[in-house]
Design an enzyme around this catalytic site. Structure first.
Site, PDB file in Angstrom:
ATOM      1  N   ASP A  79       0.748  -1.206  -0.159  1.00 57.60           N
ATOM      2  CA  ASP A  79      -0.021  -0.093   0.005  1.00 57.60           C
ATOM      3  C   ASP A  79       0.924   1.297   0.032  1.00 57.60           C
ATOM      4  OD1 ASP A  79      -2.207   1.741   0.657  1.00 57.60           O
ATOM      5  OD2 ASP A  79      -3.381   0.180   0.893  1.00 57.60           O
ATOM      6  N   HIS A 101      -3.782   6.235   2.561  1.00 56.76           N
ATOM      7  CA  HIS A 101      -4.403   5.144   2.456  1.00 56.76           C
ATOM      8  C   HIS A 101      -3.909   3.885   3.241  1.00 56.76           C
ATOM      9  CE1 HIS A 101      -5.864   2.046  -0.287  1.00 56.76           C
ATOM     10  NE2 HIS A 101      -6.579   2.877  -0.712  1.00 56.76           N
ATOM     11  N   SER A 124     -11.370  -0.952  -1.129  1.00 54.35           N
ATOM     12  CA  SER A 124      -9.807  -0.722  -0.392  1.00 54.35           C
ATOM     13  C   SER A 124      -9.870  -0.937   1.092  1.00 54.35           C
ATOM     14  CB  SER A 124      -9.392   0.550  -0.567  1.00 54.35           C
ATOM     15  OG  SER A 124      -8.520   0.917  -1.651  1.00 54.35           O
TER      16      SER A 124
END
Ligand SMILES: *[C@@H]1O[C@H](CO)[C@@H](O)[C@H](O)[C@H]1NC(C)=O
Ligand SMILES: *[C@@H]1O[C@H](CO)[C@@H](O)[C@H](O)[C@H]1NC(C)=O
Ligand SMILES: *[C@@H]1O[C@H](CO)[C@@H](O)[C@H](O)[C@H]1NC(C)=O
Ligand SMILES: *[C@@H]1O[C@H](CO)[C@@H](O)[C@H](O)[C@H]1NC(C)=O
Ligand SMILES: *[C@@H]1O[C@H](CO)[C@@H](O)[C@H](O)[C@H]1NC(C)=O
Ligand SMILES: *[C@@H]1O[C@H](CO)[C@@H](O)[C@H](O)[C@H]1NC(C)=O
Ligand SMILES: *[C@@H]1O[C@H](CO)[C@@H](O)[C@H](O)[C@H]1NC(C)=O
Ligand SMILES: *[C@@H]1O[C@H](CO)[C@@H](O)[C@H](O)[C@H]1NC(C)=O
Ligand SMILES: *[C@@H]1O[C@H](CO)[C@@H](O)[C@H](O)[C@H]1NC(C)=O
Ligand SMILES: *[C@@H]1O[C@H](CO)[C@@H](O)[C@H](O)[C@H]1NC(C)=O
Length: 873
Positions: A141, A181, A515
């Site tokens: 990620d 994220h 996600s």
């Protein structure tokens, strides 16, 4: 004090639904809140409860703790809004004999009440002390803020984030403080409970490896992802989780290939299905690596409890006392700097009925005052759109509009009621204000110098989501992959999820998407590894799939009476607890009946009873909605979400509809399918359902199936209608249906195969071109220039049966479908040959799905003839 104010107004405390919440509020009205107070003297709890009752606070006593060193009692506050609880707590804290008040909320290791965990039965495993201990999860990620206290506060052995690498900047520590994220993803998986929100990860006992493959934006290069995934494998991860998708829907894509190999080596891989539901069935983006065989592709389900980050401002009642104000939470909508919010405004409610469903749907009465000095309160209703409401408000000069409802969940940032500025408060706040106005008092809203996000006070409000909670997110990408595997695999909570965020960016954030669902699924796998003591990806995926819970189809507003397509939800919502204890193991995870060309009529699988008692199973099936891929077979446009319904379903029969499997034994059953009949096969209907197995010991299992009631091979790859593919009059600016066949183009003698900029062409000169619209993906599309009748000679080559003068590059490698491409032809081929004047055609050759590259008949073939002439030099 809010209590004093409302009591003075004579409004019944229990009935008033204030949404008045302070900055740290994180509670929901639906859950009772438990508190402990310590008394300064040996006060009898009786007088304490009497004091509360006198204020209208109904507390339910729990325990009285009278010890030499500690005199206290505990109690629950039930059936109260977060605002009431907040103000009651504030009131209690001020009582002279109370020295402390603490939350009696469960600490680490105690009951898990996090809504997403309840949805997937994570709480039930956590109650047994299962937390994924000893499981290593590699996340690929954007890096992580490992300094975050809820993520362990450090990096390296012994820390929660104990291994990994930064491939983006080639550093040893995968630190991120600009993207967020990966920090969000890591928190969903394993956040520790030392935070004020009651947030914990699904599996806080795991150790995490983070592989940073993105910078401050969301884009990820496939090569970095491949390095991250491989390194996660080399470092001994038990589970690898990636919340990124790469274009192709093909399992041949390199990122998918890497993950497939890792799954074959016995390591669990989970990947996000993508957020492209708008594209409908067979979408083009976000497919790899989730399409990889054996990779668990994760769809997203909407949280049942929606956290909202709202701005806090204040209001007062009447102008008699400007000092005692109440907070209210609102969503700031459109900001127009020429209309500032700053100031104090009286509230003007267009309707004095807070249940109204047609508020301001008609022009306002003539006696309506000039609204420019008010904040105008208007209910968002069902009878008309907010744009119509704003038009009527604008006619009366309204500049500041506060919408409310129609639920506790506000939508606001997308409201543009020009010429006004707008905000939205939850339904209950609007109702409270209307009630105050109806009781004969005025309400004044106070806004600080700026309501802008960075300086305004904010609060988290958790509201239950009755409309979409528990259903698949309307954005979650659909299957199927073009090879017709049954994907997505299963779904997990992913929309409206609160998790950790880099400290430099605020520490916590609410995000949505597959996600977020993906690390949730990784966490459920980690719990299962601990609970079932196996890491086998095939076995665990079958188990998770067999007990997952399919749900009805919801289009964002309306819930259907039929189940959502398997192509949308896979096996359904993960159920961790059932997966940990189920004793029936099925020999298949999914069944693909393929398409009509490759229809698989019969499938057999084993039912293994690992339990200690014999189990009898009743077999059945239930169909989901069938949906069409194409709008029609005239214009060949692909449908988007929600796809058109097809009224036809498969029927399934069984070798036996009821079987008994002795304890420890295994038994084979065969299912025979008949695909749906009577559908428009050209529109490529996708059907599906679940084979159900209900056992006498209460184990309810299901196997998702899917298929296509049409031919993938016969489906056009290039849109054959002149709405999608056509000869262009002006290759840069034309629109369907384009130019007639055999149109003549008179162009300057070319000096390059690349069309010149438009402004370098003489007026009225347009060069020939073609607009190509593709539908599904394919391995290759070729664009040939074929001479038909020419003045002179031109060498040609045989390409798949066509005598081509040359080929204009169209695609290299796989194309993913749904593309619109304009290609111009100057008269010069890529090799520099200027073709003589004459009649030519553009010949498009598109390899059909499952066709062979070298076989001419496996190509869809379309010709577009035109004449070319040259202007005198
Ligand atoms: C506080 O406690 C003392 C001692 O028990 C008692 O006399 C007094 O009434 C209490 N005050 C209140 C407000 O309950
Ligand atoms: C604690 O004291 C309150 C007030 O006297 C009483 O209502 C309650 O029943 C007591 N609780 C227990 C567990 O004894
Ligand atoms: C905690 O969870 C257990 C197991 O589900 C349940 O039996 C118990 O009632 C829960 N306790 C509370 C206070 O919610
Ligand atoms: C990354 O850094 C290490 C150590 O500084 C160096 O040996 C290696 O060549 C670098 N790798 C890349 C791809 O730049
Ligand atoms: C409260 O504020 C308003 C607006 O500034 C002002 O008009 C009013 O006089 C104030 N009231 C008191 C009691 O200060
Ligand atoms: C509004 O609706 C609620 C819930 O249906 C109802 O209890 C209430 O009486 C209604 N209020 C008015 C003013 O009609
Ligand atoms: C709005 O709805 C109410 C109740 O349904 C109805 O009585 C009223 O006439 C409607 N008003 C307008 C302007 O349509
Ligand atoms: C934020 O809240 C504090 C405490 O209530 C208050 O003093 C301050 O003025 C508020 N700031 C803004 C910008 O609303
Ligand atoms: C469907 O059939 C095609 C052609 O035989 C095959 O390539 C493909 O793998 C099949 N799909 C599944 C899921 O079995
Ligand atoms: C809420 O929004 C504010 C302002 O944008 C931001 O500073 C804060 O970090 C956000 N909080 C959460 C939990 O998202």
């Amino acid at each position: 004090m809010i209590l004093a104010r409302l009591l003075r107004l004579g409004i019944c405390l229990a009935g008033a639904q204030a949404a008045n919440i302070r900055t740290s509020s994180t509670t929901s009205a639906s859950q009772p809140q438990s508190y402990i107070v310590e008394f300064s003297h040996t006060q009898d709890a009786t007088s304490f409860y009497a004091q509360l009752a006198a204020q209208g606070i109904s507390a339910t006593p729990r325990l009285n703790m009278t010890y030499a060193l500690f005199t206290s009692c505990s109690f629950d506050l039930k059936d109260m809004t977060p605002a009431r609880i907040e103000s009651a707590v504030e009131y209690i804290a001020t009582l002279p004999n109370v020295t402390h008040i603490w939350s009696n909320a469960k600490r680490n290791g105690a009951n898990d009440t996090w809504s997403t965990h309840l949805m997937a039965q994570v709480d039930l495993l956590r109650a047994q002390g299962i937390s994924g201990k000893g499981v290593k999860v590699g996340i690929v990620d954007s890096g992580v803020d490992f300094n975050h206290p809820a993520l362990g506060g450090c990096f390296g052995p012994g820390c929660l984030i104990s291994y990994g690498h930064d491939f983006y900047e080639n550093k040893t520590q995968p630190y991120d403080n600009c993207n967020g994220h990966g920090t969000h993803v890591a928190g969903i998986l394993a956040a520790q409970s030392n935070n004020r929100y009651g947030l914990t990860g699904v599996a806080p006992g795991v150790t995490i490896g983070m592989y940073r493959v993105a910078g401050c934006t969301q884009s990820v290069d496939p090569d970095l992802a491949i390095m991250g995934i491989n390194q996660a494998y080399d470092d001994g991860s038990d589970i690898i989780s990636i919340s990124s998708g790469f274009g192709a829907r093909w399992s041949e894509d390199p990122v998918a290939v890497v993950m497939e190999r890792i799954v074959e080596k016995g390591v669990i891989c989970v990947a996000a299905a993508g957020n492209t539901a708008k594209q409908g069935l067979f979408p083009i983006t976000g497919g790899s690596p989730a399409v990889g065989h054996g990779v668990a592709s994760i769809a997203s389900v909407v949280n049942t409890l929606v956290p909202q980050n709202l701005t806090v401002s204040s209001y007062t009642v009447d102008l008699t006392d400007n000092t005692t104000s109440e907070d209210f939470a609102w969503q700031v909508g459109f900001r127009n700097t020429s209309i500032p919010w700053a100031g104090i405004y009286p509230l003007y409610a267009i309707s004095r009925d807070s249940n109204v469903t047609n508020d301001t749907c008609q022009p306002l009465p003539v006696d309506t005052p000039d609204l420019s000095n008010y904040v105008v309160l208007v209910r968002l209703g069902s009878a008309c759109r907010y744009e119509e409401q704003s038009e009527h408000l604008g006619a009366k000069g309204a500049e500041r509009v506060m919408f409310y409802g129609p639920s506790e969940i506000t939508r606001g940032t997308d409201l543009f009621p020009v010429p006004a500025v707008a905000g939205v408060v939850p339904q209950s706040q609007g109702k409270e204000w209307v009630d105050i106005l109806n009781s004969g008092h005025d309400v004044f809203l106070h806004f600080p110098a700026t309501v802008d996000s960075n300086t305004a006070n904010w609060t988290l409000v958790f509201s239950s989501n009755a409309i979409t909670g528990g259903y698949v997110s309307v954005t979650s990408s659909w299957g199927l992959p073009l090879e017709l595997d049954v994907k997505p695999t299963f779904s997990a909570p992913g929309a409206n999820v609160l998790s950790t965020w880099p400290l430099d960016l605020g520490g916590y954030s609410i995000q949505s998407g597959t996600s977020m669902a993906t690390p949730f699924a990784a966490g459920v796998y980690a719990l299962l590894i601990e609970a079932r003591k196996t890491k086998d990806p095939v076995v665990l995926q079958r188990i998770l799939s067999s007990v997952a819970k399919p749900n009805l189809f919801n289009d964002g507003t309306i819930t259907s009476s039929r189940l959502a397509p398997v192509a949308q939800q896979g096996a359904g919502l993960l159920q961790a607890f059932d997966a940990a204890r189920v004793t029936t193991l099925l020999g298949v995870q999914t069944i693909s009946f393929n398409d009509t060309d490759h229809f698989i009529k019969e499938v057999s699988f084993n039912i293994t009873n690992t339990g200690t008692t014999d189990q009898a199973y009743q077999l059945g099936y239930v169909n989901t909605l069938t949906m069409y891929t194409f709008e029609d077979t005239v214009d060949w446009f692909l449908a988007g979400f929600p796809n058109p319904l097809a009224e036809g379903y498969a029927s399934i029969s069984f070798s036996s509809t009821s079987v008994t499997v002795p304890a420890g034994a295994s038994l084979n059953v065969t299912v025979t399918a008949t695909p749906p009949a009577g559908l428009d096969t050209g529109r490529l209907p996708v059907y599906g359902g679940y084979i159900t197995l209900n056992s006498t010991s209460g184990e309810n299992l299901s196997i998702p199936y899917a298929g296509v009631a049409g031919s993938m091979y016969n489906t056009p790859i290039v849109n054959p209608s002149n709405r999608g593919t056509y000869l262009e009059r002006d290759f840069r600016n034309d629109f369907p249906p384009g130019a007639p066949a055999n149109s003549t183009f008179t162009v300057p003698v070319p000096t390059s195969p690349t069309p010149p900029p438009e402004d370098e062409l003489p007026p009225d000169v347009t060069i020939p071109g073609i607009h190509v619209g593709t539908t599904l993906g394919t391995e290759i599309v070729r664009l040939l220039v074929v001479p038909l009748e020419i003045n002179g000679t031109l060498p040609t080559t045989d390409i798949l049966g066509y005598k081509a003068a040359g080929e204009i590059p169209f695609s290299t490698g796989y194309i993913d479908g749904r593309q619109d491409v304009d290609i111009g032809f100057t008269g010069m081929l890529p090799d520099g040959t200027v073709v003589p004047e004459g009649r030519y055609e553009f010949r498009l050759l598109a390899l059909r799905i499952l066709g062979r590259l070298e076989r001419a008949k496996d190509y869809q073939s379309l010709g577009y003839p035109f004449n070319i002439r040259y202007l005198p030099r």
